[in-house]
Design an enzyme around this catalytic site. Structure first.
Site, PDB file in Angstrom:
ATOM      1  N   PRO A   1       9.727  -3.427  41.688  1.00 14.97           N
ATOM      2  CA  PRO A   1      10.141  -3.899  40.381  1.00 14.97           C
ATOM      3  C   PRO A   1      11.557  -4.845  40.624  1.00 14.97           C
ATOM      4  O   PRO A   1      11.953  -5.467  39.673  1.00 14.97           O
ATOM      5  CB  PRO A   1      10.375  -2.897  39.604  1.00 14.97           C
ATOM      6  CG  PRO A   1      10.853  -1.609  40.577  1.00 14.97           C
ATOM      7  CD  PRO A   1       9.956  -1.986  41.815  1.00 14.97           C
ATOM      8  N   THR A   2      12.187  -4.757  42.047  1.00  9.16           N
ATOM      9  CA  THR A   2      13.488  -5.158  42.019  1.00  9.16           C
ATOM     10  C   THR A   2      13.534  -6.636  42.225  1.00  9.16           C
ATOM     11  O   THR A   2      12.325  -7.488  42.734  1.00  9.16           O
ATOM     12  CB  THR A   2      14.223  -4.527  43.304  1.00  9.16           C
ATOM     13  OG1 THR A   2      13.659  -4.864  44.559  1.00  9.16           O
ATOM     14  CG2 THR A   2      14.147  -3.016  42.988  1.00  9.16           C
ATOM     15  N   CYS A   3      14.610  -7.333  42.408  1.00 11.20           N
ATOM     16  CA  CYS A   3      14.957  -8.665  42.578  1.00 11.20           C
ATOM     17  C   CYS A   3      15.216  -8.949  44.007  1.00 11.20           C
ATOM     18  O   CYS A   3      16.214  -9.444  44.610  1.00 11.20           O
ATOM     19  CB  CYS A   3      15.876  -9.301  41.540  1.00 11.20           C
ATOM     20  SG  CYS A   3      15.700  -9.712  40.240  1.00 11.20           S
ATOM     21  N   ASP A   4      14.248  -8.357  44.953  1.00 10.22           N
ATOM     22  CA  ASP A   4      14.397  -8.454  46.250  1.00 10.22           C
ATOM     23  C   ASP A   4      13.059  -8.631  47.018  1.00 10.22           C
ATOM     24  O   ASP A   4      12.122  -8.057  46.904  1.00 10.22           O
ATOM     25  CB  ASP A   4      15.011  -7.143  47.055  1.00 10.22           C
ATOM     26  CG  ASP A   4      15.392  -7.069  48.257  1.00 10.22           C
ATOM     27  OD1 ASP A   4      14.652  -7.510  49.214  1.00 10.22           O
ATOM     28  OD2 ASP A   4      16.590  -6.576  48.745  1.00 10.22           O
TER      29      ASP A   4
ATOM     30  N   ASN B   1      19.560  -2.289  42.064  1.00  8.00           N
ATOM     31  CA  ASN B   1      19.163  -3.257  40.627  1.00  8.00           C
ATOM     32  C   ASN B   1      18.995  -2.480  39.551  1.00  8.00           C
ATOM     33  O   ASN B   1      18.343  -2.736  38.498  1.00  8.00           O
ATOM     34  CB  ASN B   1      17.823  -3.973  41.086  1.00  8.00           C
ATOM     35  CG  ASN B   1      17.992  -5.339  41.653  1.00  8.00           C
ATOM     36  OD1 ASN B   1      16.943  -6.055  41.779  1.00  8.00           O
ATOM     37  ND2 ASN B   1      19.250  -5.804  41.732  1.00  8.00           N
TER      38      ASN B   1
END
EC number: 4.1.1.17
Length: 406
Positions: free
Chosen positions: A337-340, A382
């Site tokens: 789910p992260t912005c990575d 995050n």
């Protein structure tokens, strides 16, 4: 390879209504018993880093396992879980003077080493202790080779153990690590050949050892490779090579050898599973104009699935598995789910079939993630929190703990 119905793990996953990881203690106990039957002359010291969960450590301690600890906090946790200090060693060759002194105060007297500098520090801060020297291996055949940061050459090992003797320490053993998730029997065979050569030369130099530590590396069985194909390690052949290897080393004159192993993922990986949920299944076109499906899960690399860059975990979508009913699938990149951008399966190696009808909130079971899931979790990258954990007891009784880790 979904957990069989009516097993404790299946029951716990089906009953869960929120995200969490569940450990099957009965399965872990059974795995320990099997390992002891396959390698009856080998003592087991569980690699704490693989699953630093109090209940797992206590379960294994009650079966007679010791602990391979890589830090003082791991030692303290293992002691609280019931591991006697005499069944514990400091298995990390990387340690400061303060680390050594703290471990010594706890009563630890067995230390891994791989350098003269470390041995010199041990003589000062852990006087009279026993040391075993880790030999470097190639790591060939393993998913994670572990061939650079730890271990020394045979020539250096001879110097290290001679220095230990000269400084008043006990040169007690040798150790190896064939690499994490070792997929070949040949990796073990090569390690035994190297150990035999060093043991023979040590005898010539008047040093007699009392044990060989065979390290970790025993594989788990439930993983998929980067392409989504089942990994199929030749476990029976690996056990056979280890049995023959220990017999061969035991016949080398000048030593009276016991044998130790440090299994981690082999004991716990296939007996832990995550109940997560679908965040979104969506399709979009990339810069190349190709339309691609993406399945975003509520957990990923930073909260339970750290090793998703080298392997894939089996996914089960329980609400989309109906007997006798065909389900349309699409091939998707699976991501957390992260912005990575690293928080995803290695999609250049292929895509994963998932039900087309998946909706936000649908449950998903992530299998064979009992190893390293809790120890690798971040403290909220995050803003996504680490997973809490639950466990089922030997009789299938579900218990729970709200905070992550051990």
């Amino acid at each position: 390879m979904e957990p069989r119905e009516n097993t404790p793990l299946h029951t716990a996953l089906a009953a869960a209504t929120d995200d969490r990881i569940t450990f099957d203690l009965a399965g872990i106990e059974a795995g320990y018993d099997t390992l002891r039957r396959e390698l009856p002359g080998v003592r087991v010291r569980f690699a704490v880093k693989a699953c630093p969960v109090d209940e797992v450590l206590a379960c294994l301690a009650a079966k007679g396992a010791g602990a391979d600890a890589a830090s003082v906090p791991e030692m303290e946790q293992a002691l609280r879980a019931g591991v006697p200090v005499g069944r514990m060693h400091y298995g990390n060759t990387v340690k400061s003077d303060e680390n050594i002194a703290d471990a010594y105060r706890l009563g630890v007297r067995d230390f891994a080493t791989d350098s003269v500098e470390d041995v010199t520090a041990l003589a000062v801060h852990a006087p009279g202790s026993r040391v075993f020297c880790r030999l470097a291996t190639s790591g060939d055949g393993a998913l994670w080779g572990l061939s650079d940061k730890y271990g020394c050459s045979p020539a250096d090992a001879l110097l290290v153990l001679e220095t230990a003797r000269d400084l008043g320490l006990t040169p007690a053993g040798l150790s190896v690590h064939v690499g994490s998730q070792q997929m070949t029997a040949e990796g073990w065979h090569s390690a035994f050949e190297q150990l035999a050569d060093v043991l023979t030369e040590l005898r010539r130099r008047g040093i007699s050892l009392d044990h060989v530590n065979l390290g970790g590396g025993l594989p788990a069985l439930g993983y998929l490779d980067r392409h989504g194909r089942p990994l199929d390690p030749p476990l029976d052949k690996i056990f056979a090579v280890i049995r023959e290897g220990t017999r061969h080393l035991g016949r080398i004159p000048g030593h009276r050898l016991a044998f130790v192993m440090e299994p981690g993922r082999h004991l716990v990986a296939d007996h832990g599973a995550i109940r997560a949920h679908v965040s979104r299944l969506s399709a979009r076109r990339g810069p190349d104009g190709e339309r691609r499906w993406w399945l975003y899960l509520s957990c990923g690399k930073f909260n339970g699935l750290y090793e998703m860059d080298e392997l894939r975990y089996r996914l089960v979508f329980p609400t989309h598995q109906m007997a006798g009913r065909e389900t349309e699938h699409v091939r998707a990149v699976v991501a957390g789910p992260t912005c990575d951008s690293d928080d995803a399966y290695a999609h250049d190696s292929g895509l994963t079939p998932v039900p087309r009808a998946l909706a936000s909130g649908d449950p998903v079971w992530v299998l064979s993630c009992g190893a390293y899931a809790t120890s690798y979790m971040t403290r909220g990258f995050n803003g996504f929190s680490p997973l809490p954990y639950t466990w089922t007891g030997p009789a299938g009784r579900p218990d729970s703990r709200t905070e992550p880790g051990g």
